[in-house]
Each structure stands twice: as C-alpha cells, then as structure tokens.
Design a protein around this motif. Structure first.
Motif, mmCIF file in Angstrom:
data_model
loop_
_atom_site.group_PDB
_atom_site.id
_atom_site.type_symbol
_atom_site.label_atom_id
_atom_site.label_comp_id
_atom_site.label_asym_id
_atom_site.label_seq_id
_atom_site.Cartn_x
_atom_site.Cartn_y
_atom_site.Cartn_z
ATOM 1 N N GLY A 140 0.488 -1.425 -0.060
ATOM 2 C CA GLY A 140 -0.143 0.045 -0.011
ATOM 3 C C GLY A 140 1.104 1.159 -0.027
ATOM 4 O O GLY A 140 -0.214 2.406 -0.013
ATOM 5 N N LEU A 141 2.310 1.738 -0.477
ATOM 6 C CA LEU A 141 2.673 2.701 -0.443
ATOM 7 C C LEU A 141 2.065 3.552 -1.143
ATOM 8 O O LEU A 141 2.394 4.439 -0.759
ATOM 9 C CB LEU A 141 4.765 1.885 -1.350
ATOM 10 C CG LEU A 141 5.028 1.319 0.475
ATOM 11 C CD1 LEU A 141 6.778 0.831 -0.558
ATOM 12 C CD2 LEU A 141 5.354 2.021 1.259
ATOM 13 N N ILE A 142 1.426 3.290 -2.218
ATOM 14 C CA ILE A 142 0.662 4.313 -3.254
ATOM 15 C C ILE A 142 -0.003 3.948 -3.094
ATOM 16 O O ILE A 142 -1.263 4.739 -4.000
ATOM 17 C CB ILE A 142 1.982 4.285 -4.432
ATOM 18 C CG1 ILE A 142 1.487 2.846 -5.109
ATOM 19 C CG2 ILE A 142 3.085 4.498 -5.034
ATOM 20 C CD1 ILE A 142 1.586 2.998 -6.659
ATOM 21 N N GLU A 261 -2.135 7.465 -3.647
ATOM 22 C CA GLU A 261 -1.271 8.341 -2.970
ATOM 23 C C GLU A 261 0.770 8.634 -2.616
ATOM 24 O O GLU A 261 1.114 9.175 -2.097
ATOM 25 C CB GLU A 261 -0.928 7.621 -1.070
ATOM 26 C CG GLU A 261 -2.473 7.246 -0.775
ATOM 27 C CD GLU A 261 -2.927 6.438 0.377
ATOM 28 O OE1 GLU A 261 -1.506 6.329 1.324
ATOM 29 O OE2 GLU A 261 -3.979 5.609 0.695
ATOM 30 N N GLY A 262 0.668 8.234 -4.782
ATOM 31 C CA GLY A 262 2.018 8.505 -4.698
ATOM 32 C C GLY A 262 2.059 7.639 -6.206
ATOM 33 O O GLY A 262 1.077 7.038 -6.674
ATOM 34 N N THR A 263 2.648 7.479 -6.365
ATOM 35 C CA THR A 263 3.743 6.852 -7.590
ATOM 36 C C THR A 263 5.070 5.650 -7.564
ATOM 37 O O THR A 263 6.115 6.696 -6.281
ATOM 38 C CB THR A 263 4.655 8.165 -8.685
ATOM 39 O OG1 THR A 263 3.160 9.068 -9.057
ATOM 40 C CG2 THR A 263 4.759 7.364 -9.649
ATOM 41 N N LEU A 264 5.197 4.553 -8.116
ATOM 42 C CA LEU A 264 6.297 4.096 -8.385
ATOM 43 C C LEU A 264 6.670 4.058 -9.151
ATOM 44 O O LEU A 264 6.483 3.955 -10.191
ATOM 45 C CB LEU A 264 5.847 2.783 -7.761
ATOM 46 C CG LEU A 264 5.320 1.991 -6.006
ATOM 47 C CD1 LEU A 264 4.860 0.663 -6.063
ATOM 48 C CD2 LEU A 264 7.735 2.093 -5.635
ATOM 49 N N ALA A 265 8.522 4.175 -8.996
ATOM 50 C CA ALA A 265 8.928 4.441 -10.727
ATOM 51 C C ALA A 265 10.173 3.100 -10.337
ATOM 52 O O ALA A 265 11.118 3.133 -9.470
ATOM 53 C CB ALA A 265 9.854 5.500 -11.060
ATOM 54 N N ARG A 279 7.545 8.226 -4.639
ATOM 55 C CA ARG A 279 7.220 9.387 -4.143
ATOM 56 C C ARG A 279 5.882 9.776 -3.939
ATOM 57 O O ARG A 279 4.903 9.586 -4.310
ATOM 58 C CB ARG A 279 7.773 10.537 -5.081
ATOM 59 C CG ARG A 279 7.563 11.828 -4.973
ATOM 60 C CD ARG A 279 8.054 13.238 -5.894
ATOM 61 N NE ARG A 279 8.081 14.096 -5.799
ATOM 62 C CZ ARG A 279 8.909 15.159 -5.761
ATOM 63 N NH1 ARG A 279 10.082 14.567 -7.275
ATOM 64 N NH2 ARG A 279 8.830 16.317 -6.125
ATOM 65 N N LYS A 280 5.634 9.800 -2.585
ATOM 66 C CA LYS A 280 4.556 9.600 -2.256
ATOM 67 C C LYS A 280 3.732 11.082 -2.058
ATOM 68 O O LYS A 280 4.686 12.641 -2.569
ATOM 69 C CB LYS A 280 4.471 9.015 -0.591
ATOM 70 C CG LYS A 280 4.575 7.874 -0.363
ATOM 71 C CD LYS A 280 4.492 7.383 1.347
ATOM 72 C CE LYS A 280 4.090 6.239 1.253
ATOM 73 N NZ LYS A 280 3.326 5.513 1.649
ATOM 74 N N ALA A 281 2.527 11.381 -2.057
ATOM 75 C CA ALA A 281 1.913 12.400 -2.272
ATOM 76 C C ALA A 281 2.584 14.297 -2.297
ATOM 77 O O ALA A 281 2.532 14.893 -2.646
ATOM 78 C CB ALA A 281 0.226 12.607 -1.700
ATOM 79 N N LYS A 282 3.374 13.904 -0.875
ATOM 80 C CA LYS A 282 3.467 15.572 -0.588
ATOM 81 C C LYS A 282 5.081 15.119 0.137
ATOM 82 O O LYS A 282 6.040 16.323 0.364
ATOM 83 C CB LYS A 282 2.846 15.396 0.739
ATOM 84 C CG LYS A 282 1.471 15.953 1.004
ATOM 85 C CD LYS A 282 1.001 15.806 2.480
ATOM 86 C CE LYS A 282 -0.594 16.121 2.779
ATOM 87 N NZ LYS A 282 -1.010 16.524 3.980
ATOM 88 N N GLN A 287 12.310 8.775 -3.309
ATOM 89 C CA GLN A 287 12.799 7.621 -2.093
ATOM 90 C C GLN A 287 12.993 6.634 -2.788
ATOM 91 O O GLN A 287 12.102 5.662 -3.449
ATOM 92 C CB GLN A 287 12.359 7.820 -0.878
ATOM 93 C CG GLN A 287 11.585 9.369 -0.335
ATOM 94 C CD GLN A 287 13.132 9.383 0.315
ATOM 95 O OE1 GLN A 287 14.546 8.840 0.398
ATOM 96 N NE2 GLN A 287 13.414 11.239 0.134
ATOM 97 N N PRO A 288 14.402 5.919 -2.957
ATOM 98 C CA PRO A 288 14.723 4.284 -3.489
ATOM 99 C C PRO A 288 13.821 3.492 -2.419
ATOM 100 O O PRO A 288 14.580 3.476 -1.285
ATOM 101 C CB PRO A 288 16.473 4.350 -3.305
ATOM 102 C CG PRO A 288 17.144 5.261 -2.483
ATOM 103 C CD PRO A 288 15.650 6.731 -2.695
#
Length: 352
Positions: A140-142, A261-265, A279-282, A287-288
């Motif tokens: 649930g990181l994003i 809540e964010g993006t995974l790349a 990189r979360k919303a705020k 962050q690796p």
C-alpha cells in the motif's frame, strides 16, 4: 537437491545465457543441445562442456532428459513444444509462448492433459526490480492503483544485431520482442487485463543494416513497429503501453505505477536489479526502495524462471513462469495488433 536434466534446442545468440544458468543454479544440468545448424550446436557444446550434440528428434526422445529448453524462433515454439510434450518432456519456452494464439492454447491444453509442466520466459518478473515494485504495491505504499505507463522505445536492432531481419517480420516486432517483459511485469503486479484498445503503424517500410556482417543490406518490414494502446485491468487500473523500433531518442519514463497516494517508478522492467523509487503525495523527492530479492545480476538471474521450474517440480508446487501467465500476455500482444487493425476495443478471454 536433484537436478533437472535439460535438453536445449536452438543454439543462437540467446543460448549462452541459458547455458550459463547451470553455472548459477545447482539444480540445472544440460545433457544435450541441438540446432538446425549442427555446427552451431557443436560450438555451444564445446564452449559449455555439454556431453551430447543431437538432432531435434533425438534430443526430444532422449531418455535422460526431463525438460526441453526451447530457444527456437517464435514461429517454431509451438511445434517443438508439442513434440516434446508428446514425448513426455516438460517444456520451457523462450518468449513468446507461441507465435499464434491458437497454437499457444493447444500446447497449454496438451501440457495439462499429459500432466507435464509448460513454462515460459521471461525470468525478469521474478527478479529484484519487479518483485520490489510488486511488494510496494501490495504494502500500500502508493494507495489504490489508478494507472500505469510502460514504454519501450528505441530505433531497433539493425545497428547492432548480426541478423536483425527476423525482428521486423510477423510474430516479432517491438510488441512481440520486448512486449513480454513489460506486459509480464504489468500483469504480475496488477493482475488480469479485461480489454485492449490500440493503434499501430509501420513507420519505415525498408530498413538498412549497419551492423556486421550484413552492413549495407536492406530488408522489408512486414509487422508494425510503433504500437501504442491502453490496457483496462480487471481491478480497474488503466495502463498506457508503447513499444517501438521507430524512435531515435526519448525522455519518457520506462515504467511507472500511479496510485491514490503516490507513484512507483522502475528504471526498467526487463532488468533484474535496477532501482525502484517511490514518491508519496507530499514528498519533495524520490526515495529508493531497498530491493527485496538477491536476484539482481543480469547474467546470474537470467535462468531464474527455469531454476524455479526445477524447484517447483521437486517441491510439488506450481512454477511461477506459468503457461497461463504467458498465454495471457500473448493474447494481450495479439489484441494490440487486432485492435489497431480493426479500430475497435478487443476483449480479453484469458485470466490469471
């Protein structure tokens, strides 16, 4: 630990990576190799100390061989797999599972009927990069996944490959050559796809080879080389996918997943140990994420799905590079071209 005894058919450019897999995974052992060009088979056998060089028929019926590693050209994948399954051998196909969807369905059904294993490349979805991304999504990181982008864009391989012509014919092209890496990663992370909507074109009908030994020769292109479309996943996410051999330069991200809540790349889903960032919303910066698997080296991990097949047979569990997953990916690839040709959305029948 017992070893899965292997017979390799197809001693071309990709075969050294598979033959080196026996050096990285102690549950794999090559008994024999074969090729239509027996000189190529003899050379590989000498290079990797393989005890037997056999004809295709001999290798398929060799009593010591448990599994055929099928590295033939895509149009031969189904024929060779069918012969091997009928001879009582497990099969590991290089991607794609088959050139034609009907042939793929036939060998999947045959493997089930004979209670044999049918696995398919790529291994990359089992590597540290894709597994880290999947874990991040599951944790649930994003948040809820909304969409994804997967872009492979280059100007083809006539500038470096010794025999590039086949990559521009029916059954190949950027979708069938590179699509399996990107689509397998997408469905492994996000699940089944319900429909595809796409456009495609042949941008350069004739190509000139600049690599050796055929520099200066030209050839005709018979399959789309720029394919763009969208996948609608069963769970609601939408992915935009581009595969192309027509692009000189790009700054597009190769693989990103967008959540509430964010993006995974991912730096690239066709590699094993490249970086994954969140990189979360705020957040002000990316962050690796620490990689969740030891399988990060390209050469050392190339045979991972084949090794997993051997472990799965010994442990009596399903293997991860399943025929069902490969069939789903193959149906998606065909759906891109079918949608582009018809101008209509194509519904997907197979499920994971």
């Amino acid at each position: 630990m017992s070893k899965l005894k292997l017979g390799l058919i197809g001693c071309g450019n990709i075969s050294p990576l598979y033959l080196k897999a026996a050096q990285h995974f102690d549950n794999l052992e090559y008994i024999a190799c074969s090729d239509l060009n027996m000189e190529a088979a003899e050379a590989r056998a000498k290079e990797f100390n393989i005890p037997n060089v056999l004809s295709v028929n001999e290798i398929i019926h060799h009593p010591e061989i448990d599994c055929i590693v099928n590295l033939t050209v895509p149009t031969a994948h189904a024929e060779v797999a069918k012969k091997a399954l009928n001879a009582g051998k497990h099969v590991y196909n290089e991607k794609p599972l088959a050139a034609e969807l009907a042939d793929a369905k036939e060998i999947v059904a045959l493997a089930k009927a004979k209670n044999l294993r049918l696995a398919c490349a790529p291994s990359t979805f089992l590597g540290a990069t894709v597994q880290t991304a999947k874990q991040g999504v599951q944790d649930g990181l994003i948040g809820e996944v909304i969409a994804a982008n997967a872009f492979f864009m280059s100007h083809g391989m006539e500038h470096w490959h010794p025999n590039p012509e086949s990559f521009y014919q029916k059954g190949a092209g950027p979708m069938f050559d590179m699509g399996p890496y990107y689509l397998t990663a997408l469905v492994h992370i996000l699940g089944s796809v319900s429909s595809v909507n796409a456009s495609a074109r042949i941008s350069f009908e004739e190509r000139t080879i600049s690599s050796q030994p055929k520099a200066g020769q030209t050839f005709s292109v018979t399959t789309p080389t720029y394919i763009s479309g969208t996948l609608l996943f069963t769970l609601g996410a939408i992915a935009t996918v581009i595969t192309s051999f027509d692009v000189w330069h790009t700054q597009m991200p190769r693989f990103e997943i967008y959540g509430s809540e964010g993006t995974l790349a991912l730096e690239a889903p066709n590699m094993f140990g490249v970086k994954v960032e969140v990189r979360k919303a705020k957040d002000e910066t990316w962050q690796p994420l620490p990689l969740v698997s030891k399988h990060q080296d390209f050469e050392g991990s190339w045979g991972l799905a084949l090794a997993d097949l051997a472990w799965a047979i010994e442990e009596g569990r399903p293997h991860q590079a399943s025929a069902e997953q490969a069939l789903h990916v193959l149906e998606l690839m065909h759906a891109f071209l079918k949608s582009a040709e018809s101008g209509q959305r194509v519904m997907i029948e197979s499920k994971l």
